[in-house]
Write a protein that holds these residues in place. Structure first.
Motif, mmCIF file in Angstrom:
data_model
loop_
_atom_site.group_PDB
_atom_site.id
_atom_site.type_symbol
_atom_site.label_atom_id
_atom_site.label_comp_id
_atom_site.label_asym_id
_atom_site.label_seq_id
_atom_site.Cartn_x
_atom_site.Cartn_y
_atom_site.Cartn_z
ATOM 1 N N PRO A 1 0.810 -1.227 0.000
ATOM 2 C CA PRO A 1 0.000 0.000 0.000
ATOM 3 C C PRO A 1 0.838 1.270 0.000
ATOM 4 N N VAL A 2 1.984 1.231 0.670
ATOM 5 C CA VAL A 2 2.850 2.415 0.709
ATOM 6 C C VAL A 2 3.418 2.693 -0.676
ATOM 7 N N ALA B 1 -0.825 -11.994 -10.173
ATOM 8 C CA ALA B 1 0.535 -11.674 -9.753
ATOM 9 C C ALA B 1 0.745 -11.993 -8.280
ATOM 10 N N ILE B 2 -0.265 -11.709 -7.461
ATOM 11 C CA ILE B 2 -0.169 -11.994 -6.033
ATOM 12 C C ILE B 2 -0.092 -13.501 -5.793
ATOM 13 N N LEU C 1 -2.583 -10.052 1.184
ATOM 14 C CA LEU C 1 -2.108 -9.248 0.068
ATOM 15 C C LEU C 1 -3.279 -8.686 -0.740
ATOM 16 N N MET C 2 -4.312 -9.473 -0.922
ATOM 17 C CA MET C 2 -5.488 -8.960 -1.626
ATOM 18 C C MET C 2 -6.167 -7.859 -0.823
ATOM 19 N N LEU C 3 -6.236 -8.036 0.491
ATOM 20 C CA LEU C 3 -6.803 -6.984 1.332
ATOM 21 C C LEU C 3 -5.951 -5.715 1.267
ATOM 22 N N LEU C 4 -4.633 -5.891 1.244
ATOM 23 C CA LEU C 4 -3.751 -4.735 1.142
ATOM 24 C C LEU C 4 -3.885 -4.057 -0.221
ATOM 25 N N TYR C 5 -4.130 -4.845 -1.251
ATOM 26 C CA TYR C 5 -4.340 -4.256 -2.582
ATOM 27 C C TYR C 5 -5.607 -3.411 -2.592
ATOM 28 N N GLU C 6 -6.665 -3.909 -1.958
ATOM 29 C CA GLU C 6 -7.896 -3.124 -1.874
ATOM 30 C C GLU C 6 -7.670 -1.857 -1.050
ATOM 31 N N LEU C 7 -6.882 -1.971 0.018
ATOM 32 C CA LEU C 7 -6.524 -0.786 0.802
ATOM 33 C C LEU C 7 -5.760 0.209 -0.058
ATOM 34 N N ALA D 1 -5.358 5.376 -2.861
ATOM 35 C CA ALA D 1 -5.173 6.080 -4.134
ATOM 36 C C ALA D 1 -6.363 6.995 -4.424
ATOM 37 N N ARG D 2 -7.563 6.554 -4.092
ATOM 38 C CA ARG D 2 -8.748 7.392 -4.289
ATOM 39 C C ARG D 2 -8.699 8.627 -3.397
ATOM 40 N N LEU D 3 -8.261 8.448 -2.151
ATOM 41 C CA LEU D 3 -8.146 9.594 -1.248
ATOM 42 C C LEU D 3 -7.130 10.597 -1.775
ATOM 43 N N VAL D 4 -6.014 10.086 -2.284
ATOM 44 C CA VAL D 4 -4.987 10.979 -2.829
ATOM 45 C C VAL D 4 -5.521 11.722 -4.050
#
Length: 260
Positions: A180-181, A207-208, A231-237, A242-245
């Motif tokens: 996420p970072v 890929a994950i 990893l899938m949860l982190l991808y959704e995060l 990205a939407r917030l940014v």
């Protein structure tokens, strides 16, 4: 003490040679931080039984025995490797600070405001990945892999091989939890968008899956799934961040347009 070259004209421009000089000094500070942190790590490893903590998950499977070593120098070099690894972890904030100080002058103020919190988030995610690997994935891995052929085989596990598996697993989970970072920074720089991430979700899943199969020890379906789910949860995060940014960038642009 030598000072890192700074901008003299108050602008964001710096001669190329000055960039190289600044980069050289920041690399030297990083190396110095690693050396000092490795010394601290050696003290920590030898006085706080770090090796005992890392070997604790396999103790129930050793039938009252201890892990073996093959060379008279193995105990020392295992301790030294742990000290260096711990030193890298302890020095990580300083290394990140040096990288940030070198790159931040090229960023816009709004980009800096978005990236700085992500650096703290990265520390939390790395610790979370390591904790999950140690408390959940490693015990499941050992229980699964050491449950085969127990009637025909007798274990004689050596410390070097065991530590290779443990450190690879812990570091792998810690690093991949930084996803996420990485995506947040890319979104701040405008290199990816939430729409792109959402559209490529199924490719990300593939890929994950490959990544989880590669970095988890052995062909263990359960372990691979344990890696895939977070990893899938982190991808959704990452998509949410990205939407917030993106919303923040649009709001800043609208405010600047209104002010003009």
């Amino acid at each position: 003490m030598m000072k890192v070259p700074r901008l003299a004209n108050g602008t964001s421009e710096m001669p190329f040679l000055d960039h190289l000089e600044e980069l050289r000094w920041r690399l030297l500070w990083c190396i110095l931080a690693i050396i000092i942190a490795a010394g601290i790590g050696f003290v920590v490893v030898t006085h706080f039984d770090v090796l005992g903590i890392l070997t604790a998950p396999i103790i129930p499977y050793l039938n009252g025995e201890k892990l073996k070593y093959l060379s008279p120098t193995d105990p020392f070099f295992i301790t030294l490797k742990l000290a260096i690894l711990l030193g890298l972890i302890l020095a990580a904030p300083i290394i990140v600070y040096q990288i940030w100080s070198f790159l931040s002058p090229a960023l816009k103020p709004e980009e800096k405001r978005a990236i700085v919190p992500s650096l703290y988030l990265g520390l939390v995610l790395f610790a979370g990945g390591v904790a999950m690997a140690y408390f959940i994935v490693l015990p499941v891995t050992l229980r699964f892999t050491m449950g085969f052929q127990t009637e025909s085989l007798e274990q004689a596990i050596v410390i070097g091989e065991y530590m290779s598996v443990v450190t690879r697993l812990l570091l792998a989970f810690g690093i991949v939890f930084e996803m996420p970072v990485v995506i947040l920074v890319l979104a701040v720089l405008g290199l990816v968008t939430p729409q792109f991430l959402a559209e490529k979700r199924r490719y990300a899943l593939g890929a994950i899956t490959v990544l989880a199969a590669v970095i988890t020890p052995g062909d263990v379906i359960t372990i691979t799934i344990l890696m895939m789910v977070p990893l899938m949860l982190l991808y959704e995060l990452s998509i949410v961040l990205a939407r917030l940014v993106t919303r923040g960038r649009r709001a800043d642009a609208a405010e600047a347009a209104a002010g003009a």
